[in-house]
Design a protein around this motif. Structure first.
Motif, PDB file in Angstrom:
ATOM      1  N   GLY A  12     -24.286  24.609  38.784  1.00 14.88           N
ATOM      2  CA  GLY A  12     -23.970  25.595  39.813  1.00 14.88           C
ATOM      3  C   GLY A  12     -24.933  25.551  40.963  1.00 14.88           C
ATOM      4  N   GLY A  13     -24.501  25.974  42.148  1.00 11.16           N
ATOM      5  CA  GLY A  13     -25.326  26.019  43.341  1.00 11.16           C
ATOM      6  C   GLY A  13     -25.868  27.402  43.586  1.00 11.16           C
ATOM      7  N   PRO A  14     -26.706  27.580  44.613  1.00 11.11           N
ATOM      8  CA  PRO A  14     -27.332  28.874  44.886  1.00 11.11           C
ATOM      9  C   PRO A  14     -26.322  29.957  45.232  1.00 11.11           C
ATOM     10  N   ASP A  15     -25.221  29.599  45.736  1.00 12.15           N
ATOM     11  CA  ASP A  15     -24.232  30.614  46.086  1.00 12.15           C
ATOM     12  C   ASP A  15     -23.422  31.081  44.888  1.00 12.15           C
ATOM     13  N   ALA A  20     -29.581  33.709  38.717  1.00 13.04           N
ATOM     14  CA  ALA A  20     -30.662  32.731  38.864  1.00 13.04           C
ATOM     15  C   ALA A  20     -31.464  32.988  40.119  1.00 13.04           C
ATOM     16  N   ILE A  21     -30.752  33.336  41.198  1.00  7.78           N
ATOM     17  CA  ILE A  21     -31.462  33.628  42.449  1.00  7.78           C
ATOM     18  C   ILE A  21     -32.381  34.825  42.269  1.00  7.78           C
ATOM     19  N   GLY A  22     -31.887  35.871  41.647  1.00  7.10           N
ATOM     20  CA  GLY A  22     -32.707  37.058  41.438  1.00  7.10           C
ATOM     21  C   GLY A  22     -33.898  36.787  40.545  1.00  7.10           C
ATOM     22  N   PRO A  86     -30.704  22.937  43.745  1.00  2.19           N
ATOM     23  CA  PRO A  86     -30.098  23.930  42.851  1.00  2.19           C
ATOM     24  C   PRO A  86     -31.156  24.713  42.083  1.00  2.19           C
ATOM     25  N   TYR A  87     -30.777  25.890  41.666  1.00  7.62           N
ATOM     26  CA  TYR A  87     -31.646  26.730  40.852  1.00  7.62           C
ATOM     27  C   TYR A  87     -31.497  26.365  39.387  1.00  7.62           C
ATOM     28  N   ALA A  88     -32.584  26.606  38.596  1.00  4.70           N
ATOM     29  CA  ALA A  88     -32.455  26.506  37.149  1.00  4.70           C
ATOM     30  C   ALA A  88     -31.783  27.774  36.637  1.00  4.70           C
ATOM     31  N   SER A  89     -31.699  27.896  35.338  1.00  2.00           N
ATOM     32  CA  SER A  89     -31.057  29.092  34.775  1.00  2.00           C
ATOM     33  C   SER A  89     -31.976  30.292  34.917  1.00  2.00           C
ATOM     34  N   ALA A  90     -31.368  31.474  34.906  1.00  2.00           N
ATOM     35  CA  ALA A  90     -32.138  32.713  35.022  1.00  2.00           C
ATOM     36  C   ALA A  90     -33.138  32.837  33.880  1.00  2.00           C
TER      37      ALA A  90
END
Length: 396
Positions: A12-15, A20-22, A86-90
């Protein structure tokens, strides 16, 4: 089609992953908090190390610092190379956040426990830094004073050269010390050395007058010593007439000693006058110092004869008084030995002094009593008894 592939490859991407973003943002916030704490504490630790490297606070900080380094290393591993990465998992970010928060709690507890010590260390370092700043300013002012045209005639004066050498040495030392206490001490030494340079320059213009006055004073003393030396012959004659030769054998050459010393003082005065004429007043003062030493030797030679005559006459008038004083000192020592239960150790030693006193007194029997040997022997016995008393009192 490509967008679907990218989502699958990077989970998944940042959007597409708000959790994950939080979590990433929370991790960053936790890291920044530890970074602020680190900067605050490390400043105090550095100050504490400067003021006292052996302090317990420095050692206690090491494991906390290592925990922070490990948590920071994990945080850096999770940083995205580019904003579009990309972000890693939360869950991954949350685990790192927990580590950072734990370290933050450890650092906060450390700060609360040792904050006062760290504050004192910072204050000590600031005081030392201000002392160093003032010392360097003082050294700069001293150098500026040396560079003034008015100072030029005095730069070769030994006192000025010596003061400048000391200042240079103290500045070099200040450049090498790192401990806050040492820096403050060294800064004080630089400040004092700079003041000494100013003092040497301030005194330099008056050195010529000082040297001239010294020469006049010493010339007067040389005349006085010559006058006093005239008393030697009558005193020597009285010694030989009234007492045995043994009482003054060691004084036979005192008239020559006094005359030689006075002549040496006069030579130094002449040299001082030459240095004044050459414009070297401090060298003249050095010669005056040597002249004074010679004059003291001349005075001592004269006094030795006249004092010996007076002393021998006093002893002859009441020779028993000298022995009585020593016997009184001996009785006190013997009583002290009994009071301190030291008779076994010192009793026989003190008893032997009775015979020494009796032998000294027996030396007065005869036609020509040797009063000088009598009194010097008794003085030696008295000194020995004093040493025994000191040992019994634990002074030695």
């Amino acid at each position: 089609m490509a967008r679907t592939f990218m989502r699958r490859w990077f989970s998944g991407g940042p959007d597409d992953d708000p959790a994950a973003i939080g979590a990433y943002n929370a991790m960053t916030t936790a890291f920044l908090q530890t970074d602020r704490l680190l900067a605050e504490i490390e400043d105090g630790i550095a100050a504490s190390h400067d003021t006292d490297p052996t302090r317990d606070v420095v050692g206690r900080w090491t494991p906390v610092r290592e925990q922070h380094a490990q948590a920071t290393s994990r945080y850096l591993e999770l940083q995205r190379p580019e904003p579009e990465s990309p972000y890693a998992s939360a869950a991954v970010y949350e685990d790192c956040t927990r580590r950072l928060e734990q370290v933050s709690a450890e650092m906060t507890a450390f700060r609360e426990r040792f904050g006062e010590k760290l504050a004192r260390a910072r204050a000590a370092r600031q005081i030392a830094a201000e002392a160093v700043r003032q010392a360097r300013a003082a050294a700069d002012r001293a150098v500026a004073e040396l560079d003034r045209p008015e100072s030029l005639p005095f730069l070769q004066y030994p006192s000025v050269i010596a003061a400048v050498d000391v200042l240079a040495a103290q500045v070099r030392r200040l450049d090498t010390v790192t401990d806050s206490a040492d820096r403050q001490e060294s800064a004080t030494a630089v400040t004092d050395a700079a003041a000494a340079v100013h003092a040497a320059l301030a005194a330099a213009p008056g050195r010529t007058g000082e040297a001239q006055n010294a020469v006049r004073s010493i010339a007067t003393r040389i005349s006085a010593v010559a006058t006093r030396a005239e008393q030697l012959e009558p005193a020597r004659s009285a010694l030989l007439r009234e007492f045995s030769a043994a009482c003054s054998n060691d004084l036979v050459d005192n008239d020559r000693v006094a005359a030689d010393a006075a002549a040496a003082a006069d030579r130094e005065v002449q040299a001082a006058r030459g240095e004044i004429t050459a414009g070297h007043p401090e060298s003249a003062l050095a010669h005056c110092g040597k002249a004074r030493d010679h004059l003291r030797a001349a005075d001592d030679a004269v006094d030795a004869v006249t004092d010996r005559l007076r002393s021998l006459r006093e002893i002859r008038a009441n020779p028993a008084a000298v022995a009585d004083r020593v016997r009184f000192r001996l009785r006190d020592a013997q009583q002290l030995a009994m009071q301190r239960d030291l008779v076994g150790e010192w009793g026989s030693v003190l008893d032997a002094q009775v015979d020494r006193i009796d032998r000294a007194c027996a030396a007065l029997d005869g036609v020509h009593p040797d009063y000088w040997t009598y009194t010097t022997d008794l003085e030696a016995i008295d000194s020995f008894i004093g040493g025994v008393v000191d040992r019994m009192r634990g002074r030695v």
